[in-house]
Design a protein around this motif. Structure first.
Motif, PDB file in Angstrom:
ATOM      1  N   PRO C 185       0.813  -1.216   0.000  1.00  0.00           N
ATOM      2  CA  PRO C 185       0.000   0.000   0.000  1.00  0.00           C
ATOM      3  C   PRO C 185       0.850   1.272   0.000  1.00  0.00           C
ATOM      4  N   GLY C 186       1.896   1.276   0.807  1.00  0.00           N
ATOM      5  CA  GLY C 186       2.753   2.457   0.855  1.00  0.00           C
ATOM      6  C   GLY C 186       3.369   2.763  -0.504  1.00  0.00           C
ATOM      7  N   GLY C 276      14.884   3.529  -6.096  1.00  0.00           N
ATOM      8  CA  GLY C 276      16.169   4.189  -6.256  1.00  0.00           C
ATOM      9  C   GLY C 276      16.086   5.378  -7.189  1.00  0.00           C
ATOM     10  N   VAL C 277      17.223   5.998  -7.412  1.00  0.00           N
ATOM     11  CA  VAL C 277      17.274   7.270  -8.121  1.00  0.00           C
ATOM     12  C   VAL C 277      16.994   7.082  -9.609  1.00  0.00           C
ATOM     13  N   GLU C 302      12.481  16.782  -3.630  1.00  0.00           N
ATOM     14  CA  GLU C 302      12.374  15.471  -2.965  1.00  0.00           C
ATOM     15  C   GLU C 302      13.527  14.579  -3.412  1.00  0.00           C
ATOM     16  N   ARG C 303      13.793  14.620  -4.695  1.00  0.00           N
ATOM     17  CA  ARG C 303      14.929  13.884  -5.230  1.00  0.00           C
ATOM     18  C   ARG C 303      16.210  14.336  -4.538  1.00  0.00           C
ATOM     19  N   VAL C 432       9.389   2.567  -3.037  1.00  0.00           N
ATOM     20  CA  VAL C 432       9.496   3.133  -4.378  1.00  0.00           C
ATOM     21  C   VAL C 432       9.573   4.656  -4.293  1.00  0.00           C
ATOM     22  N   GLY C 433      10.030   5.243  -5.393  1.00  0.00           N
ATOM     23  CA  GLY C 433      10.103   6.701  -5.456  1.00  0.00           C
ATOM     24  C   GLY C 433      11.249   7.235  -4.620  1.00  0.00           C
ATOM     25  N   TYR C 434      11.410   8.539  -4.674  1.00  0.00           N
ATOM     26  CA  TYR C 434      12.511   9.145  -3.928  1.00  0.00           C
ATOM     27  C   TYR C 434      12.295   8.985  -2.420  1.00  0.00           C
ATOM     28  N   ASN C 435      11.036   9.114  -1.996  1.00  0.00           N
ATOM     29  CA  ASN C 435      10.776   8.922  -0.569  1.00  0.00           C
ATOM     30  C   ASN C 435      11.014   7.487  -0.140  1.00  0.00           C
ATOM     31  N   GLY C 436      10.662   6.566  -1.020  1.00  0.00           N
ATOM     32  CA  GLY C 436      10.959   5.168  -0.729  1.00  0.00           C
ATOM     33  C   GLY C 436      12.458   4.951  -0.608  1.00  0.00           C
TER      34      GLY C 436
END
Lengths: 475, 462, 462, 475
Positions: C185-186, C276-277, C302-303, C432-436
Motif C-alpha cells: 500500500p505504501g 532508487g534514483v 524530494e529527489r 518506491v520513489g525518492y521517498n521510498g
C-alpha cells in the motif's frame, strides 16, 4: 604577492594575510598569519579554550571524574558523547577500572545559576566536587574546569581544588582555561599541558619500569589510533609507560618523568609538556609522525634506533607493508590525480599532505588549519606544491570560494563543514575524529584511503542532477 | 487511575545533563527563518559546540556566526566585537534577519546589546546605504546561559522575533501561527500536513524543516553565500500579527504567543505537542475552533489508520510493558500520553526542567494510566541511570545521549528527539500527528519484537 | 563494470520456494478493485492459504470467496459449485466486480468457466433482476497453478480485467494507467504522490493501497457486507481505454498494457519498478513523455533529499558492503540497482522466476556495479542458503521467509516485499520513489549500524 | 425452533441448520449441522485436507523431510513459516538433531508444471524424493503429500514411496489427502491418523521403556504448549514416550504401541489414532483436557490415579495454583461480565467455554467451529447457557451479523477473521496459534487471560472515533 584577498573577503581585508598561495620563489618566512583572533561575525570552525583542554586533552583519560564549573551548557557540551575516545578498562597495575568507557559516559557540572553568578560559585564547586567523589568513588582523580562564567566572576578554582584534594585524599586539579581565553582551542591545549606538568608530573612512581619505557605524548586514541601504535611498540619490545592522554589513566600522567624517552605525536597540542619534562627531568623528546606509511616507518626506525631496536622496527614495517601494499596500489589506481583539500585542525594538514600525494597520487590543491601556529604552517608550506592555497581559520564563505576556484574533488575536514561541502557537490571525509578509522600507522592509512575512495566514488555525486533526457548507460 | 510521583534532584551537581543553556534554543529558532542567521555574542565555543551538535544530528550545515569574545572583551566589554560582528555578517551574508544571541559572557560583562545594535545599524547604513541596510532586520535575543535552559532560550527567541518583526495590518490573514518547539523537520512537515488537511495555512514560528533537511542540488542552491532552502519568510513573520490564532505546541514556549495576544488580540492556545491520538485530536479541534473549518474525512481516515495499527499491535505486543522516557519536556509528556494510549506504562519520565506546565501535563497522563508514574523533575541522565538500575523497564525512549546507559542495562532504546546521532533518519521521520503515531507504534513495536520476541522466533510466524 | 553470472537450479525439487502459484496474483489484483471480490474456483485451501497470508502480512481482512470444490466436483466437474458460488456471492455481497480465479483443480477438471459464468449470469438476472445483475461485472481469470508463478497470475488478472472492463470513449482522459505490480500500500501511495507532483492523475490497475491498509472507523465503514475502503472504481477501470499511456512498473505484468495498446492505441511502457534514483528518474521521464507535463521543482527537491542522504550516508557506512537480495523479480532488480547506487555490492540476487526481462534488468545493474553479480535464476531460498554459506554477505534484503536463514548465518535482514509478518509497518512504508529511497537508505543504514558499528559504540558518537 | 436463519443467509437458506440457539428445553440431539461442505461462494474460514495433514499433524515433527507433490503453491503454503510449532532438537536417544527447528525452516516440493500434469508426475516425485534424501541426510524419514493436482491426475504415491523406502533405506510415507478431499481440513487429520497408524505404529522399538510411559496424542506444541505439559508429567514421574506430534521425532510415532496409556489432547484431530492403537495393541486411551485450571487439575489427577501418582499430581496442581491464583483474581476482576465469542477450529470452543466463564467470569454469547463434528458440538452445547448462539463454519457475513446482534466484547478466533472484527470495533485474540502463548495448563490459562485482558483494555477501542468536542477526562 604571497597573500591573497579572496573575493568574499572584500569587506574584511584583514583576512588577506591569512591566505597564502605557495610560491617557492618567495622568501622562507612567507606564510599565512595565524593564531590570531577570528574576525567577529564569521562562521568560524574554531572552538574555545575549554574545548581545547577538556575536549582534546583530559577527556581521553579513563579514570578521571570531570567537574565543569559552569552553567549547564558547557557541561552538556563537554560530555564524552562528542568525542571518539575509546578506552580500555585495564589499568597499569593489572586491575580493571570498573566502569567501561567511563570517560564517554559521565560528566559532572556545577549548573551555575543567576545567584551563583552574583554571589560567586566557589562553595557550590566544593559541594559538587564532594558529590562527584561520592557518586564515583572509582574515579582516581577529579579535574575541574573554569569556564567563561567562572572566569568572569573570578572564582578561584585552584584554592578550591587544593582544599578538596586534602579533604578527599585524591588529586583534585583545576584547569583554568575559560572559553574566551586565547584565539582558539589551542590555548586550552596549552593550559592543559602546563597544568598537568606543574600539578601532576613527578608526583607518583610507576609500579615498575623497564629500559624501554616511553611517554607517548599527544596521542589521544582517536577512534583507536593509539591501539594501532601500541601493537607496533609491543612487537618492538618498547613499553609505553605513559600516554598523554589517550587510553591513559590519571597516574600515568603523574609518572611521566620516569620514561626514558618522550615521543610527541600531536605536536600542536602537546609539545609543551614534553619540553617541560625534558627541562626539569631530563627526559629527552622527539617529535614523531606516524601518519602515512613512509613517515610511520621512518619514525618507528628512529625510535628503534634510540633503543637499539632497529631490527624489530624493520620487522614491524615489513610485516605491515606486505599486508597493505596491494590495497595501496588499488587505491592509488583509483585516486591518482584527484584534487584534495586537507582542512584539519592543524598538524594533520601537514602530516597527510605528502603521504596522500606519494601513496595515493592525489593532488593537494588546498591546505588549512583551524588552530595551527607558525611552526605548523611552515611545515604545511614546505610540503605543498607551488600554487597550493594555504589558509588559516577559513570561514564558510571562504570555503565556498575555494571550492569554486580550486575545485577540490574531496575535502578532509570537520563535521561542521562536511555537510556544506556536500551541498556544494563535493564529498568530505571527517579528519578530526575520522569516519571509519583509525587512520594512523600503516593499516590506518589504508582505512583513510578507503574512506577517501568511497567518498569520491560514492555514486551519489554522479546522480546529483536530474537528467531531463534518458542518459546513456552509466559509466 | 494512578499516582504521579514527582521525584526531585537530591544533589547539587548536574551529571550527564539532559539540557543545555539558553543560546542553543535561540540559535535553533533563528535558523528557522528564511535567510535568517544567528550571531552569537560570546566565545567561539558557544557557537561551535552548537554547530557541531546540529551537524551531527541533522547531518546538515548549520550556519551560525559568532562575535568571538576574548580576554580583551572580558576587560573592556564586547562593544567592538558585536558592532564589527554585525557589520561583517551584514556585509558578507546580507541576511534577511539576524538574531543577536547573548551568552553568559556577554550578559555578565553587561554589554548594552540594544545600544550596540543601534550603533551597528548606523554603521551598516553608512557602509551599505539605507535601502540595503533596511533589508536586514536585527533581532536582539537575550539568553543568559545561567538562567533556565535551552527551552527558555527558544521561548525568548520566538518572543523577540515576533516582538521585533510582527506588523499588524487592517485585515486578518486566515492563517494560524504555530510555535512548533524544538522538534525535527519531519515533525514540522507533519504539522503542515495536518493544517493542509484542515484547509488552513500556518505561519511557523519558526520553520526549521527545510533549513535542517535540505535537498542536495548544487545547480539550484542559493550560493555565495550558501543558504539552506526554506525557513519562514520575513513577510510571513510580519504577518503573524494578523493571524486567526497562535498555537504553541510546547508548553515551554508560550510567551511569544502571549505577546501577540496582548498586542494584537491574536488568541493563543498552548497545546500539548500533538503526539498520539488525543493530543493530535486536541490540536485538530483547536485548529477547527480558530478557523471554523470542518475536520475532513481524509484527516479522519489518517486517524483511523493509526487506530487500526493500535488495535492490531498494542494489546498483542506492547500492553503492560514499562517505558522510561527522557528528554524534552514537551516531547516526553506527549510520548508518555501516547504510550499510555498504547496500553504501555510510562513508569518513569525524566526531564531536565522544572516547568509546572510539564507536571500538569504529566498529571493528566497519570490519570489515564493504569499504573503509577514517576517523574524525575529537574533531573539528569545520571538520575535516570540510577533509577533504572533499581526499577528496570522494558524499553527506553529518548535521545542518543542515553545510548550507553541503555546498552549497560541491556534495555532497547527507541530513539526520538534531539540529539540523535547514532542512527539515521530520525530527523525526517515525524513523531507528531497521526502519521507520527504510526511511525512511533511501528518503531516501538519493532524494537520490542527485536528484543523480546526474536529469542522465541516461532512466535513471529503469524 | 562487472560480470553477471546467471546460476540456474541444479536440481528438480523446489525447496523453500520464493514463489507461489498463479491464483494468489489474481486474488491480489482483484482485491485492488473497489467493491471487487475474488471468487476462487478451487479447493478451500486455495483461498484460505492466501487469505491467511494476506492477513498476516497486511494485518487487514482479505475478503476472498471460494467455490469449495470437493470429490464430487473432481468426478462430475465444478459447474454446480461455480454457478451457485457466483450466484451466492452476487446475492449476498453485491460486488461491483467479481473476479473468477481458476486453480489447478478447475483447470485439470476442464471446467468451461466461460460457459458457466454465462449461465450464472442468467441465473443472477432471474434472481435479482436485470438492473441489479448488470451492476455486477464478472471477470474470468484463468490461472492454472501448474504454469509459471503468482506473478503470471497477477499479469493474467490485470489483462483479464482490462480486456473485460475497459471501454473506449471518444475523448482521452489525460490520465495515465499504472500497473503497479505486487507491491505494498505504501508503494502505491508513493506512486500516486509522484504522479500528483507531476500534476497527473493515475488509474491504478489495480489499487490495493486502501483495501490493504484501511482505517479503523466502525462508524463510517461500509458494512453488511463490510467492504474495505478504496480500490480502483469500476468507472476508472473502464476509462483505462482512454488514457494517455500505460506504465507497467513490473516487467512481469505487461500483457494488460499491451492489450490496451493493441486494442485502443494506448502507448505502453514497461519501466523498472521505480526503486532508487535512476529507476524513479526513468518513471518521471516516462510520465513527462506521456503527459507533456514539466518536472516540478518540488519533485526535484524530494529527489535532492534522497541524493543528500546518499551523499551523507553511503560512502561512510554502506560503501563496498555485500548484499544478498531475494524475492519478487521486479523489486529485487530495483533494489539491486539502488544498492549499487548506494555504493554497495549486490553480490547475489535470488528469484524464483526465469523471466528474461529480469535478466536484462540485472545486466544493466551489473554494468553499473564495480563487482560481479551472481543471479540465482529460477531458484529458491534453499539455493540462497547454500550459496550464502559459501559466499557470506554483510546484509540480506528480502521478505520474512528468509528470517531463520539470516539468523542462522548471523546476517542482518532488512525486510521488504511480501510477505513480511515478523516486523510491523513494512506494508505502509514505501520503498518506491525518492521517498521510498529515503526509507530504504535509512533502514539499511540503521541495520548496518546495529550490527557492525554498535560493537565499537564510540564510532557512533558523531 | 432450535435453528436460526440469519438475516444475511436469506439467499442461502441451507445455512439455517448450521446455526443453533441453545435452549435447554429442547431435546438432546438438537445442535448445528456440521462437517458438511461449505456453500460455494462463501468466505469460509475453512482450509483443505492437505492443510489438515501437513499443517496440523505432520508439520510438528522435528526430523522429517516433507515432499509436497504439487505445483509450487501447495509447497509454498505448506511451509513451516505458517505455524507456531517450535521443536527441541533433543532426540529420545540423547543425541541432538543437527538442524534447529528443521520443521519450520524447510519444505520440499515437486514443482509440477504443465507437462507433469499431462504425462504424470510419478517419476518426478521419485527424483525429488532422492534429492530430498541427499539434501537433508539428517532427516530420519521422508513424508510425501498428494494434492489436488496429483489427486486429479491419479499419481500413485504409495507405490512411489514403497520403492523409495527400499531404495533409500529410510521410511518414505505417502499421505493421500488432496486438498479437495472432505469438507474441511478435518479430512486431512483423519488421513494423517490412519496413515501413521497403518504405516508406522508398531514398526520400531523405543530405546527404553518405563512403567509410566504414555503417548500424548493430539498435542502439537503450539507456541510451546507441550513444554508446559511436559514439566507437569516430569514432576509427576510420568514419561512421555511418544508425542503425536508436537516436538516429536519420526521414531516416536513408530513405537506408540509400547506406551502404557494414551492421552488424547486434541480430540478432533487425533482420537482416531488412539482408538486404532487401543484396538490393535491394547493400549488404553483417555480423552484429556488441560485447558483451564479446573480441567487441567482434574485430568492430571485422572492420569495420576491411573499410575498411582495422585499425590504427585496434587503437588503439581497446588504449586501452580498458588502461583496463578492472584493473577486469576486480578483478571477476573477486570473481565467479569464481559461478553465473549469463542470461534476456534473446534475443540477449543468447548475446552475454553467453561474455564473462561468460571475463572474469568465472562459471559459466553457465541460459540463456533470450523471443522468440528457432532461430538464436539454436543460438548459445546452442553457447556453453553441458554440463548448462546452456536454456529458451524461461520462465514464473514454471518460474523458481521453475530457481532451486531450478540455484541461480543471480544472474539477468540483465527487470524483471517481477526482484522475484520477489529474493523467492526471488536477486539479479537488468535486462538489457533495464540498471541502470547502457550495457553495450555495453569500458566497458559493466565497467558490467555492476559491476552484477553489486554485486547479488551487496549485503549484504542475507547479512542476509536474522533470527538468533535473536547471530551471530559478519560476514565
Amino acid at each position: 604577492m604571497p597573500h591573497c584577498l579572496l573575493d568574499v573577503d572584500k569587506d574584511i581585508p584583514e583576512r588577506e594575510k591569512h591566505v597564502y598561495i605557495k610560491n617557492s620563489n618567495e622568501p622562507r618566512h612567507c606564510q599565512p598569519h595565524c593564531n590570531k583572533s577570528t574576525i567577529p561575525g564569521s562562521m568560524t570552525e574554531r572552538g574555545c579554550a575549554f574545548a581545547g583542554v577538556k575536549g582534546v586533552i583530559t577527556g581521553a583519560l579513563k579514570d578521571v571524574a570531570h567537574v565543569v564549573h559552569s552553567p549547564v551548557g558547557c557541561t552538556a557540551y563537554g560530555n564524552g558523547t562528542t568525542k571518539r575516545y575509546p578506552t580500555n578498562p585495564l589499568m597499569p597495575d593489572g586491575t580493571v577500572f570498573p566502569i567501561e568507557n567511563f570517560n564517554l559516559k559521565h560528566i559532572i557540572g556545577t549548573d551555575l545559576n543567576e545567584s551563583d553568578v552574583v554571589f560567586g560559585g566557589m562553595n557550590k564547586l566544593k559541594k559538587v566536587i564532594r558529590e562527584a567523589a561520592k557518586e564515583y568513588p572509582e574515579a582516581n582523580a577529579i579535574y575541574t574546569y573554569a569556564t567563561c562564567t567562572t572566569g568572569l566572576i573570578g572564582d578561584d578554582l585552584d584554592a578550591v581544588c587544593k582544599e578538596m584534594s586534602e579533604e578527599l585524599g585524591k588529586d583534585v586539579v583545576a584547569f583554568n582555561a575559560p572559553g574566551f581565553a586565547g584565539p582558539t582551542q589551542s590555548k586550552g591545549h596549552h593550559v592543559g599541558n602546563y597544568t598537568i606538568f606543574s600539578k601532576l608530573v613527578g608526583t607518583k612512581e610507576p609500579p615498575k619500569t623497564t629500559d624501554y619505557d616511553i611517554n607517548l605524548i599527544g596521542e589521544y586514541n582517536i577512534d583507536g589510533d593509539y591501539w594501532v601504535l601500541e601493537k607496533y611498540f609491543k612487537e618492538m619490545g618498547i613499553n609505553v609507560l605513559s600516554k598523554f592522554t589517550g587510553d591513559a589513566c590519571h597516574d600515568e600522567l603523574c609518572w611521566m618523568h620516569k620514561a626514558k624517552l618522550s615521543l610527541v605525536r600531536c605536536q600542536r597540542s602537546a609539545t609543551y609538556v614534553a619540553k617541560l619534562i625534558e627541562e626539569k627531568y631530563g627526559v629527552p623528546y622527539i617529535k614523531v609522525d606516524f601518519f602515512g606509511p613512509r613517515y610511520c616507518a621512518e619514525n618507528l626506525i628512529a625510535v628503534g634506533k634510540y633503543f637499539g631496536k632497529e631490527e624489530e622496527a624493520n620487522a614491524v614495517i615489513k610485516d605491515r607493508m606486505d599486508k597493505i601494499q596491494p590495497e595501496l596500489d588499488f587505491y592509488k589506481s583509483k585516486l591518482q590525480g584527484k584534487k584534495i583539500w586537507i582542512s584539519a585542525g592543524g598538524p594533520k594538514s601537514w602530516h597527510f599532505a605528502e603521504p596522500i600525494n606519494e601513496f595515493l597520487g592525489m593532488e593537494i590543491v588546498a591546505l588549512s588549519g583551524l588552530f595551527e601556529h607558525e611552526d605548523g604552517y611552515e611545515k604545511m608550506k614546505d610540503r605543498a606544491k607551488d600554487g597550493t592555497i594555504i589558509i588559516d581559520d577559513p570561514n564558510t564563505l571562504e570555503m565556498e570560494e575555494i571550492v569554486e576556484k580550486y575545485k577540490p574533488e574531496i575535502v578532509l575536514g570537520g563535521i561542521k563543514e562536511k555537510y556544506l561541502f556536500h551541498k556544494l557537490g563535493v564529498p568530505s571525509v571527517m579528519i578530526h575524529s575520522y569516519e571509519n578509522g583509525p587512520y594512523i600507522g600503516f593499516e590506518g592509512f589504508v582505512n583513510m584511503a578507503k574512506d577517501i575512495y568511497s567518498a569520491i566514488y560514492n555514486p551519489a555525486w554522479k546522480l546529483m542532477e536530474f537528467q531531463e533526457e534518458e542518459p546513456g548507460d552509466a559509466k | 487511575m494512578s499516582n504521579l510521583n514527582v521525584i526531585n534532584k537530591n544533589r547539587t551537581a548536574v551529571i550527564n545533563p539532559l539540557v543545555t543553556c539558553q543560546p542553543l534554543g535561540a540559535m535553533f529558532a533563528v535558523s528557522g527563518i528564511k535567510r535568517g542567521l544567528p550571531l552569537v555574542h560570546g566565545s567561539q565555543g558557544c557557537s561551535t559546540f552548537v554547530r557541531y551538535g546540529f551537524a551531527r544530528h541533522f547531518r546538515e550545515p548549520a550556519d551560525i556566526a559568532v562575535t568571538s569574545l576574548h580576554e580583551d572583551a572580558a576587560v573592556f566589554g564586547g562593544r567592538k566585537n558585536l558592532i564589527s560582528g554585525i557589520g561583517n555578517l551584514a556585509a558578507r551574508f546580507k541576511p534577511d534577519v539576524m538574531g543577536v544571541v547573548t551568552t553568559c559572557s556577554s550578559e555578565i560583562i553587561g554589554d548594552d546589546v540594544g545600544g550596540f545594535i543601534k550603533m551597528a545599524k548606523d554603521e551598516i547604513v553608512k557602509k551599505m546605504g539605507v535601502t540595503a541596510a533596511e533589508k536586514i532586520k536585527i533581532v536582539q535575543i537575550n539568553t543568559p546561559s545561567f538562567v533556565e535552559q535551552h527551552y527558555k532560550g527558544y521561548d525568548n527567541a520566538i518572543k523577540a522575533i515576533v516582538d521585533t518583526l510582527a506588523e499588524p495590518k487592517d485585515e486578518q490573514n486566515e492563517k494560524i501561527n504555530i510555535v512548533p518547539g524544538i522538534v525535527n523537520p519531519g515533525d514540522i512537515r507533519e504539522i503542515k500536513h495536518l493544517l493542509s488537511l484542515m484547509k488552513t495555512e500556518g505561519i511557523m514560528l519558526t520553520d526549521t524543516s527545510d533549513p535542517f533537511d535540505s535537498p542536495l542540488r548544487p545547480s539550484k542552491a542559493e550560493k555565495n553565500p550558501y543558504y539552506q532552502k526554506g525557513g519562514t519568510p520575513l513577510e510571513e513573520i510580519k504577518d503573524s500579527a494578523n493571524s486567526l490564532g497562535t498555537i504553541s505546541l510546547c508548553s515551554y514556549a508560550n510567551t511569544g504567543a502571549q505577546s501577540l495576544e496582548r498586542k494584537y488580540k491574536i488568541p493563543s492556545k498552548v497545546g500539548g505537542t500533538p503526539i498520539g491520538v488525543q493530543n493530535t485530536d486536541e490540536f485538530v479541534r483547536t485548529v477547527k475552533k480558530f478557523t471554523g473549518n470542518e475536520v475532513s474525512d481524509d484527516l479522519l481516515d489518517e486517524r483511523g489508520l493509526l487506530i487500526d495499527a493500535m488495535a492490531d499491535l498494542s494489546s498483542r505486543y506492547l500492553f503492560g510493558r514499562k517505558v522510561a522516557i527522557y528528554g524534552d519536556p514537551a516531547l516526553t509528556a506527549g510520548l508518555a500520553r501516547f504510550v499510555t494510549e498504547l496500553g504501555m506504562i510510562p513508569s518513569v519520565v525524566c526531564v531536565g526542567v522544572k516547568n509546572p506546565e510539564f507536571v500538569k501535563e504529566m498529571e493528566k497522563v497519570a490519570k489515564e494510566s493504569e499504573d503509577d508514574v514517576d517523574v524525575l523533575l529537574g533531573q539528569d541522565l545520571r538520575a535516570l541511570d540510577v533509577y533504572i538500575k533499581e526499577n528496570p523497564v522494558d524499553i527506553m525512549i529518548g535521545n542518543s545521549d542515553g545510548r550507553l546507559m541503555a546498552k549497560d542495562h541491556k534495555i532497547p532504546l527507541y530513539r526520538v528527539g534531539y540529539p540523535v546521532y547514532d542512527r539515521v533518519g530520525t530527523a525526517r521521520r515525524p513523531i507528531v500527528g497521526y502519521n507520527g503515531g504510526l511511525n512511533l507504534i511501528d518503531g516501538i513495536t519493532n524494537t520490542i519484537l527485536d528484543k523480546y520476541y526474536e529469542v522465541q522466533d516461532w512466535k513471529l510466524q503469524q
